[in-house]
Design a protein around this motif. Structure first.
Motif, mmCIF file in Angstrom:
data_model
loop_
_atom_site.group_PDB
_atom_site.id
_atom_site.type_symbol
_atom_site.label_atom_id
_atom_site.label_comp_id
_atom_site.label_asym_id
_atom_site.label_seq_id
_atom_site.Cartn_x
_atom_site.Cartn_y
_atom_site.Cartn_z
ATOM 1 N N ARG A 161 66.067 -54.609 4.735
ATOM 2 C CA ARG A 161 64.776 -53.947 4.597
ATOM 3 C C ARG A 161 64.024 -53.969 5.941
ATOM 4 O O ARG A 161 63.439 -52.969 6.362
ATOM 5 N N ARG B 86 65.637 -51.512 8.401
ATOM 6 C CA ARG B 86 65.259 -50.142 8.064
ATOM 7 C C ARG B 86 63.834 -49.833 8.506
ATOM 8 O O ARG B 86 63.556 -48.763 9.057
ATOM 9 N N ARG B 87 62.931 -50.776 8.282
ATOM 10 C CA ARG B 87 61.528 -50.591 8.665
ATOM 11 C C ARG B 87 61.421 -50.394 10.174
ATOM 12 O O ARG B 87 60.725 -49.497 10.659
ATOM 13 N N SER B 88 62.134 -51.226 10.953
ATOM 14 C CA SER B 88 62.049 -51.102 12.414
ATOM 15 C C SER B 88 62.676 -49.788 12.883
ATOM 16 O O SER B 88 62.175 -49.154 13.819
ATOM 17 N N ARG B 89 63.773 -49.337 12.240
ATOM 18 C CA ARG B 89 64.366 -48.042 12.619
ATOM 19 C C ARG B 89 63.409 -46.898 12.321
ATOM 20 O O ARG B 89 63.281 -45.957 13.106
ATOM 21 N N ARG B 90 62.740 -46.968 11.135
ATOM 22 C CA ARG B 90 61.763 -45.922 10.796
ATOM 23 C C ARG B 90 60.637 -45.861 11.816
ATOM 24 O O ARG B 90 60.226 -44.784 12.248
ATOM 25 N N GLN B 91 60.131 -47.045 12.209
ATOM 26 C CA GLN B 91 59.046 -47.079 13.190
ATOM 27 C C GLN B 91 59.514 -46.529 14.536
ATOM 28 O O GLN B 91 58.783 -45.794 15.206
ATOM 29 N N ARG C 62 59.438 -39.404 17.550
ATOM 30 C CA ARG C 62 58.929 -38.078 17.167
ATOM 31 C C ARG C 62 57.546 -37.832 17.774
ATOM 32 O O ARG C 62 57.244 -36.720 18.243
ATOM 33 N N ARG D 216 61.899 -44.301 15.001
ATOM 34 C CA ARG D 216 62.036 -42.844 14.881
ATOM 35 C C ARG D 216 60.663 -42.165 14.886
ATOM 36 O O ARG D 216 60.489 -41.103 15.501
ATOM 37 N N ALA D 217 59.686 -42.775 14.204
ATOM 38 C CA ALA D 217 58.335 -42.195 14.180
ATOM 39 C C ALA D 217 57.739 -42.182 15.582
ATOM 40 O O ALA D 217 57.116 -41.190 15.999
#
Length: 180
Positions: free
Chosen positions: A149, A152-157, A163, A159-160
């Motif tokens: 978890r 995943r959170r660090s990858r999402r951050q 972007r 990617r954000a």
């Protein structure tokens, strides 16, 4: 009245089924077959023909049934082990009696022991293969789940943030407070 495993119903003494018993603190789902005297047709005299009295009450299985290939391997292993024990006993008795059959029986017992060991290993291997092919439910530990978890959170951050940087670059630097 209850005496030595028999139930007395009226003047006739008949063999009884297991009584309904609950251990102290046991859950209500565990119920053994009903007492013979509690049957719904107890008012029918014992001599009358055609009365139906269930011999047992079905209970749900506590464990699931083994898969067919595993059960087949287990039956095969039990038969091999039983044959091995029989051969070993005959070999021992022939040896004690001084029979000429002792030597061939000892040799066949050794071969049978190898076959029985193979049978026991076959059950284990068949069970493992069946579990892998037919999807055992995997329940990772809470630690592993938390680590996944967090990743995943660090990858999402990441990617954000990427972007957001891409948007800034596409605008040509508009919206920045200072230029580098």
């Amino acid at each position: 009245m209850r005496a030595s495993g028999l139930l007395a119903v009226g003047s006739d003494t008949v063999m009884g089924t297991a009584e309904r018993r609950r251990a102290p603190g046991a859950d209500e789902a565990r119920v053994t077959p009903q007492r013979f005297a509690e049957a719904s047709d107890r008012d029918i005299p014992a001599g009358e023909a055609g009365s139906y009295r269930p011999l047992w009450v079905e209970e749900p299985a506590r464990r699931r049934r083994l898969p067919d290939p595993v059960r087949t391997a287990a039956v095969r292993a039990v038969l091999l082990i039983a044959l091995t024990l029989l051969q070993a006993m005959v070999a021992f008795l022939c040896t004690m009696a001084g029979s000429w059959l002792a030597f061939p029986m000892v040799i066949s017992s050794v071969v049978s022991t190898i076959a029985a060991t193979w049978g026991a290993l076959d059950v284990w291997v068949t069970r493992q293969v069946w579990s892998q092919r037919h999807g055992v439910v995997s329940m990772p530990s809470s630690t592993a789940r938390a680590l996944r978890r967090e990743r995943r959170r660090s990858r999402r951050q990441a990617r954000a943030a990427e972007r957001a940087q891409e948007r800034i670059r596409r605008r040509g630097g508009a919206g920045q407070l200072s230029h580098p």
